[in-house]
Every structure is written in structure tokens, then in C-alpha cells.
Motif scaffolding. Structure first.
Motif, mmCIF file in Angstrom:
data_model
loop_
_atom_site.group_PDB
_atom_site.id
_atom_site.type_symbol
_atom_site.label_atom_id
_atom_site.label_comp_id
_atom_site.label_asym_id
_atom_site.label_seq_id
_atom_site.Cartn_x
_atom_site.Cartn_y
_atom_site.Cartn_z
ATOM 1 N N UNK A 88 -9.621 4.259 4.171
ATOM 2 C CA UNK A 88 -11.000 4.113 3.376
ATOM 3 C C UNK A 88 -10.298 3.337 2.151
ATOM 4 N N UNK A 89 -9.058 3.328 1.689
ATOM 5 C CA UNK A 89 -8.707 2.404 0.328
ATOM 6 C C UNK A 89 -8.295 1.226 1.333
ATOM 7 N N UNK A 90 -7.943 0.949 2.301
ATOM 8 C CA UNK A 90 -7.611 -0.329 2.876
ATOM 9 C C UNK A 90 -8.837 -1.057 3.050
ATOM 10 N N UNK A 91 -9.999 -0.261 3.412
ATOM 11 C CA UNK A 91 -11.284 -0.799 3.838
ATOM 12 C C UNK A 91 -12.092 -1.245 2.557
ATOM 13 N N UNK A 92 -11.998 -0.500 1.736
ATOM 14 C CA UNK A 92 -13.108 -0.668 0.555
ATOM 15 C C UNK A 92 -12.464 -1.222 -0.703
ATOM 16 N N UNK A 111 -4.588 0.032 8.743
ATOM 17 C CA UNK A 111 -6.052 0.397 8.375
ATOM 18 C C UNK A 111 -6.764 -0.825 7.992
ATOM 19 N N UNK A 112 -6.215 -1.928 7.431
ATOM 20 C CA UNK A 112 -6.657 -3.095 6.968
ATOM 21 C C UNK A 112 -7.068 -3.901 8.128
ATOM 22 N N UNK A 116 -9.388 -9.036 8.715
ATOM 23 C CA UNK A 116 -9.836 -9.323 7.422
ATOM 24 C C UNK A 116 -8.813 -10.053 6.647
ATOM 25 N N UNK A 117 -9.127 -10.436 5.399
ATOM 26 C CA UNK A 117 -7.809 -11.114 4.616
ATOM 27 C C UNK A 117 -6.875 -9.940 4.160
ATOM 28 N N UNK A 118 -5.839 -10.360 4.133
ATOM 29 C CA UNK A 118 -4.457 -9.243 3.758
ATOM 30 C C UNK A 118 -4.998 -8.597 2.200
ATOM 31 N N UNK A 149 6.864 -6.324 2.543
ATOM 32 C CA UNK A 149 6.482 -7.846 2.888
ATOM 33 C C UNK A 149 6.657 -7.699 4.468
ATOM 34 N N UNK A 150 6.986 -6.877 5.085
ATOM 35 C CA UNK A 150 6.912 -7.038 6.871
ATOM 36 C C UNK A 150 5.863 -6.356 7.144
ATOM 37 N N UNK A 151 4.771 -5.831 6.407
ATOM 38 C CA UNK A 151 3.612 -5.555 6.850
ATOM 39 C C UNK A 151 2.733 -6.541 7.059
ATOM 40 N N UNK A 152 2.181 -6.954 8.204
ATOM 41 C CA UNK A 152 1.379 -7.942 8.655
ATOM 42 C C UNK A 152 0.274 -8.154 7.701
ATOM 43 N N UNK A 153 -0.572 -7.069 7.320
ATOM 44 C CA UNK A 153 -1.902 -7.396 6.865
ATOM 45 C C UNK A 153 -1.726 -6.965 5.387
ATOM 46 N N UNK A 154 -0.928 -7.119 4.693
ATOM 47 C CA UNK A 154 -0.595 -6.928 3.131
ATOM 48 C C UNK A 154 -0.139 -8.317 2.653
ATOM 49 N N UNK A 155 -0.478 -8.466 1.338
ATOM 50 C CA UNK A 155 0.045 -9.532 0.607
ATOM 51 C C UNK A 155 0.814 -9.033 -0.643
ATOM 52 N N UNK A 156 1.956 -9.102 -0.660
ATOM 53 C CA UNK A 156 2.723 -8.515 -1.774
ATOM 54 C C UNK A 156 2.671 -9.278 -2.836
#
Length: 235
Positions: A88-92, A111-112, A116-118, A149-156
Motif C-alpha cells: 500500500x505504501x509503494x502504491x499510494x 510493489x512499486x 510507474x515512476x521510481x 540503490x540496486x532496487x530497480x523501482x526505487x530512487x535513492x
């Protein structure tokens, strides 16, 4: 003018004055901490131009996000993360300020989704080494940052901290300076990441945080008054 609008103007004046005093030319964004406050208070701040809002409790935040759907609000999660709530956090949310474990980062990334954008994330650092505070210790930060940083759908994006409270300006600056230095070191370690964010400083110490490079100051009491501890729903 509403009381919240008047408070918002006073906080903006404090931010501007601190930026001038410490020769800050880069932006310092006000993050309005609206936890436990009603939708009407958020709307009052929004009508006065506030766009970034921070929430600590997931179900309460989801109700507000739904009620304010269609407003151009940027939602930030700034509370403790339960691993079973990451979907839910990643989606909202647009930002998560409180990542302190690689497992949580991986779950948020999954979950993102790539469509969607990171998701913008900050790592929470226990900058004052307080046993009661959440956050990764400084010595463990490089390893966690590499994992995130290795997580593809996150922007650190950077770091967040809540230092030990102090009324002394010089003492307030010291942990903020350590966090700023830690971010500079991460930029060298991870040059491909958009590491541009220091989420630090609250109502009582925002000037010290701005002096040491804060890009988000998280302000609740000075905007909305004392926290209503009886109004929130379960996290």
C-alpha cells in the motif's frame, strides 16, 4: 486568513530568513506533517499553497489520500514501516523517508512496479545513536545504501534523521552536520543515484537544519498546533 494560513506564512518566513542567514541558494522545501490532523486542516494548508504533506500512520493517511483525491498533493510517508504494509505504501505515496532495512526496500521496489515512476526513498539514520530511535547507524549506512540503490523501482534520494532534542543552536547543528557529511560520502560511493535530499529539521530546530543543508524540513506543531493523540486510527 485562517490560523493555518497565518502559521504557514510564519514558517515560510522562518525558512526564508534561515536561507538568507546561511547563504542558502538551493531550495528548501516545507514538508507539512499532518499526522493526526483532519482533512480540513490539510485542505486549509493546500489552499494557501502547501503541496508536500507527511503522514506517519498508514490507514489514517490512506483515508486522507482518498478524501483529497484530485488535489496536486505530494504525499510523504515518514513513520515506522511495517513489512506487511509495504504494498500500500509503494502504491499510494510519492516519497518514503524512513527506510532502514534492505528487506523493506526490496518489498517497496517489488510493489512499486516498473510501470510507474521510481518511488523516492530516503534512508533513516539514527544520527544520535539513541537506543529508542529507529534508523540505521552511520557505520552500516554504506552497505544499506548499496542494497537500496540496486532496487530497480526505487530512487535513492537521500537521508533522514531525527536527532536528540536540544535547545542549544550549536548542539542542534552537530548531528545535522554529520548527516550532511554522510550524504556527501554516499554521493562518492553511488554517483549514479539522485542523492540530493536531506530530510531533517522540525519546528524547534529548522534553522540549525537549514544551516547544515536540509532540503526538506518536516514541520507539524508550528503549522497545525499540538498533536491530537486521540484522533488517529491504527497504523
Amino acid at each position: 486568513m485562517s490560523q493555518i494560513a497565518a502559521n504557514l506564512e510564519l514558517v515560510r518566513q522562518r525558512i526564508d530568513a534561515a536561507c538568507n542567514r546561511f547563504q542558502r541558494t538551493d531550495p528548501v522545501e516545507l514538508l507539512a506533517v499532518s499526522k493526526t490532523k483532519p482533512v480540513a486542516d490539510i485542505e486549509a494548508a493546500w489552499l494557501s499553497g502547501q503541496r508536500h504533506f507527511g503522514e506517519n500512520y498508514l490507514q489514517e493517511a490512506l483515508d486522507k489520500i482518498e478524501a483529497l483525491k484530485g488535489r496536486d498533493i505530494v504525499w510523504h510517508f515518514i513513520g515506522a514501516i511495517q513489512s506487511n504494509k509495504t504494498t500500500l505504501m509503494a502504491q499510494q505515496f510519492d516519497w518514503i523517508h524512513c527506510v532502514e532495512r534492505a528487506k523493506i526496500a526490496r518489498r517497496l521496489s517489488e510493489a512499486r512496479g516498473a510501470e510507474r515512476p521510481p518511488l523516492n526513498v530516503c534512508l533513516q539514520v539514527n544520527i544520535s545513536n539513541e537506543p529508542s530511535k529507529a534508523g540505521v547507524p552511520l557505520e552500516a549506512l554504506p552497505a544499506l545504501a548499496a542494497e537500496v540503490a540496486s532496487c530497480p523501482n526505487l530512487a535513492l534520494r537521500g537521508l533522514m534523521a531525527i536527532p536528540a532534542a536540544s535547545d542549544d543552536f550549536d548542539a542542534q547543528q552537530q548531528p545535522f552536520a554529520r548527516l550532511s557529511q554522510a550524504l556527501a560520502q554516499l554521493r562518492e560511493q553511488l554517483p549514479d543515484q539522485p542523492l540530493d535530499t536531506l530530510s531533517m529539521g522540525m519546528s524547534n530546530d529548522l534553522e540549525a537544519a537549514i544551516a547544515q543543508g536540509a532540503t526538506f524540513v518536516r514541520i507539524g506543531t508550528a503549522l497545525f498546533g499540538s498533536r491530537n493523540t486521540t484522533s488517529r486510527t491504527s497504523p
